[in-house]
Structure formats: C-alpha cells, structure tokens
Enzyme design. Structure first.
Site, PDB file in Angstrom:
ATOM      1  N   TYR A 142       7.213 -65.980 -48.405  1.00  0.00           N
ATOM      2  CA  TYR A 142       6.491 -65.166 -49.377  1.00  0.00           C
ATOM      3  C   TYR A 142       5.071 -65.673 -49.604  1.00  0.00           C
ATOM      4  CZ  TYR A 142      10.903 -62.892 -50.717  1.00  0.00           C
ATOM      5  OH  TYR A 142      12.074 -62.174 -50.716  1.00  0.00           O
ATOM      6  N   LYS A 191      19.515 -72.066 -42.851  1.00  0.00           N
ATOM      7  CA  LYS A 191      19.844 -71.512 -41.530  1.00  0.00           C
ATOM      8  C   LYS A 191      19.433 -72.534 -40.484  1.00  0.00           C
ATOM      9  CE  LYS A 191      21.472 -68.080 -39.049  1.00  0.00           C
ATOM     10  NZ  LYS A 191      22.930 -67.811 -39.020  1.00  0.00           N
ATOM     11  N   ASP A 223      24.194 -66.827 -43.937  1.00  0.00           N
ATOM     12  CA  ASP A 223      25.060 -65.678 -43.669  1.00  0.00           C
ATOM     13  C   ASP A 223      26.472 -65.946 -44.182  1.00  0.00           C
ATOM     14  OD1 ASP A 223      25.058 -67.662 -41.735  1.00  0.00           O
ATOM     15  OD2 ASP A 223      25.250 -66.302 -40.039  1.00  0.00           O
ATOM     16  N   ASP A 247      16.170 -65.217 -53.121  1.00  0.00           N
ATOM     17  CA  ASP A 247      15.891 -63.884 -53.633  1.00  0.00           C
ATOM     18  C   ASP A 247      17.060 -62.951 -53.342  1.00  0.00           C
ATOM     19  OD1 ASP A 247      14.611 -61.695 -54.695  1.00  0.00           O
ATOM     20  OD2 ASP A 247      13.105 -61.534 -53.125  1.00  0.00           O
ATOM     21  N   ASP A 251      20.438 -61.796 -56.116  1.00  0.00           N
ATOM     22  CA  ASP A 251      20.706 -60.392 -56.428  1.00  0.00           C
ATOM     23  C   ASP A 251      22.147 -60.028 -56.101  1.00  0.00           C
ATOM     24  OD1 ASP A 251      18.193 -59.995 -57.378  1.00  0.00           O
ATOM     25  OD2 ASP A 251      17.592 -58.506 -55.896  1.00  0.00           O
TER      26      ASP A 251
END
Length: 355
Positions: A142, A191, A223, A247, A251
C-alpha cells in the site's frame, strides 16, 4: 480529566455513526466527571468537494494537535473518477503516515447474544470467536511505489511490496505484548513459500518471539489462515500480519462474528495518540436514512478511552452498555433476527441509557 478529540465525520453514514459515538462519550464524561472537547477535521470525499483534496493541511494539523482522533468512514462512488492520488482513501493513508500509526488492532469477537447471526455452522460458532488481528499499517504494498506504463503495446502495472526489519519488529512486539494479556498465543501470517518480504517477516517475528518465552508462536501461510478462520476460528488468539494480508483477513474475521457493523479498530504508533474507527465503509446506499449500525464506532470510542486516555473503567462502562443493550434485544437492521429494528439514533440512545 480534559481530553481533546479530533473528529473526522467522513462520508456516507460517517456523520451518523460518529454522532452516536460522541453522544456516548458525552454520557461517559457526565458520569465520570471528564471534559471532552471535539474539533472538526474534514477528510475524504467531503473534503475533496470543499477543499479540492482528501486531507487538507488544516485537518491534519487538527489531528496532530489533539489527544486522539475519532473517524467515521470515507469514500464512495461519487469520487471514483478522482485521480488515484486524490481519492478519498489517500487522505486516510496520508493521515496514518503523518501520525506514525504503524499498528492496526482489530478485535474479532462474537457477542453471545448474536450467535444466531454468525454465518458459520452452529457447532463451529459454539466453540466461540474471540481473537485480535494485529496488522502492520504503514508499510508493504500500500505504501510502495505504483506505476502503470505501456510496454510492447500493452498496459503494464507494477506495485512494490517492501518491508524493513524495524517495521516488522515493532509490530511483532505489539502482538506478543497483547498475547501476554490474553491467552498467550501468536499466529504470524505470511506467504514465505513465495515472497521475499514474507521470508524476512518470518525470520524477524521468530527472533522477536525469543524475547517472549511465555507466548507460543505459530506460523501460517495466508491462504491457509483464510481457510482456518472459517473452519475453526476458536484456535486463534492474536494474529499478526503485514498490511495487505491484514486488510483482507480482518474483514473476513469481522463477517464471521455476525456483522461488519459491530467491529471497531484502533491504529497506534509510539505515543498515546491513536486513530479510532469502525472497520466498515461509508455505505452510501443507506446514508441519511437512520439505518446504520453505530456499535462499531461506539466500541471504537471505547478503545480510545482504554488505549489513548487510560480510562479503563470508562471503557468497561461503554462495553457493558453495549452488551446490556444487545441482551435486552436492541437490534439494528444488520443484526436483526426478526422483531423490532432500531435505527442508528435509537441504538445510540439505548446504549447511552445503559452507561
């Protein structure tokens, strides 16, 4: 005690939910003998309309001069045509960076009285949902460089993800310190089988873990973490992860608790000043209709009382009032399971009455 609060009402339902959080803060102030002063700081689409930019310098100065910041939500389709550097969300990124807010804390807790609203199977929900996502907030993709260029006759876009050791180390300390106050388990999500950033992340988090021998550390690929959050969320205590993964996972975590409208968050840096907000968006489709659920924002105000103002009893009073309102059957539309539905203002009033 006197405290100054910068208020970013934002866009869509932002002004409505922030208004109810302020009413609750005023009820706390009256009960406990405090004085809270509020200073308006326009940000988001409304600031673009009024000032041409998503975060005017005057609003940033207000936020930096106050003891803490309360935010509703920013953005909406009205501003989708803005250049990328001038979208409402860029104001939020600039604010986080200027305030040095490198850690975002998002609790995922299922209220016992809302278990029927959990979308997971009843046997999974019965094991309970109570964990915290600790997300690095001002690094990663970001905040990396972004470019779009034409190569061999077609568009090519590039976004850079990068992390330095110190950025990882400081957020890892937050996670381990929080786990010490909870159930003593940290799950670091990365990851590392693909990304260099994640391999560095895993190494640094492991080094930090050595300073907390009383806290268990687990590593999990992102994942798999996404799958485990819906398969058995009861296994998690504190999840720590980088910006993009955090992020998305936070959620997901919020939705399995019953409604995204119930979840607060805090963003902190080195000092006591923080940024407090619900994790949901501006919901322009219901803006101005008294339909929004203000509980996420009200609980964000409780986090402000606890973490920035060191007012634990006051925060407890707000959280107990929310629990009592839910136990008494108070429901906004997003958490209703039949029966009467309260509007945003009525829900705020119900919680104020129980302070």
């Amino acid at each position: 005690m006197k405290k100054s609060i910068a208020v970013i009402r934002g866009d869509g339902i932002g002004p409505e939910i922030v208004g109810e959080a302020i009413r609750v803060l005023d009820a706390v102030a009256a009960k406990f003998g405090h004085t809270f002063t509020y200073h308006e700081a326009p940000m988001g689409g409304n600031a673009i309309d009024a000032f041409g930019v998503p975060l005017p310098d005057s609003s940033l100065e207000t936020c930096l001069s106050c003891d803490s910041v309360l935010l509703g939500a920013v953005g909406g389709p009205k501003w989708d045509a803005q250049p990328p550097a001038n979208r409402p969300e860029r104001g939020l990124l600039r604010l986080r960076s200027a305030m040095g807010l490198y850690t975002n804390i998002r609790p995922a807790r299922m209220f016992a009285d809302l278990s029927a609203a959990c979308p997971l199977r009843s046997d999974i929900a019965a094991r309970g949902i109570d964990f915290v996502v600790v997300r690095e907030l001002i690094g990663g993709v970001y905040f990396g460089s972004h470019s779009t260029e034409t190569v061999d006759g077609e568009q090519k876009a590039t976004d850079i993800m990068s992390y330095s050791e110190h950025e990882i180390r400081r957020v890892a300390h937050v996670a381990f310190q929080m786990a010490r106050k909870r159930r003593g388990r940290v799950t670091s999500v990365d990851k590392a089988n693909v990304l260099d950033c994640s391999r560095l992340w895993r190494r640094v988090v492991t080094e930090v873990a050595a300073e907390y021998p009383d806290v268990e550390l687990l590593h999990m690929y992102v994942d798999n973490a996404a799958m485990q959050i819906v398969r058995d969320p009861s296994q998690f205590d504190v999840i720590v992860t980088e910006n993009l993964f955090g992020d998305i996972l936070s959620d997901e975590a919020s939705q399995i608790t019953g409604s995204i409208g119930m979840i607060p968050s805090s963003s902190m840096g080195e000092g006591s000043r923080g940024l407090y907000e619900p994790i949901h968006g501006s919901a322009p489709d219901i803006a101005g209709q008294d339909k929004a659920n203000p509980i996420g924002t009200i609980l964000a105000a409780a986090m402000m009382l606890r973490y920035s103002f060191d007012m634990a009893a006051e925060a407890d009073a707000v959280e107990a009032a929310v629990d009592a309102a839910l136990k008494d059957g108070c429901r906004c539309g997003d958490i209703a399971q039949g029966g009467a539905v309260l509007g945003c203002r009525a829900m705020g009033e119900a919680i104020c009455q129980r302070i």
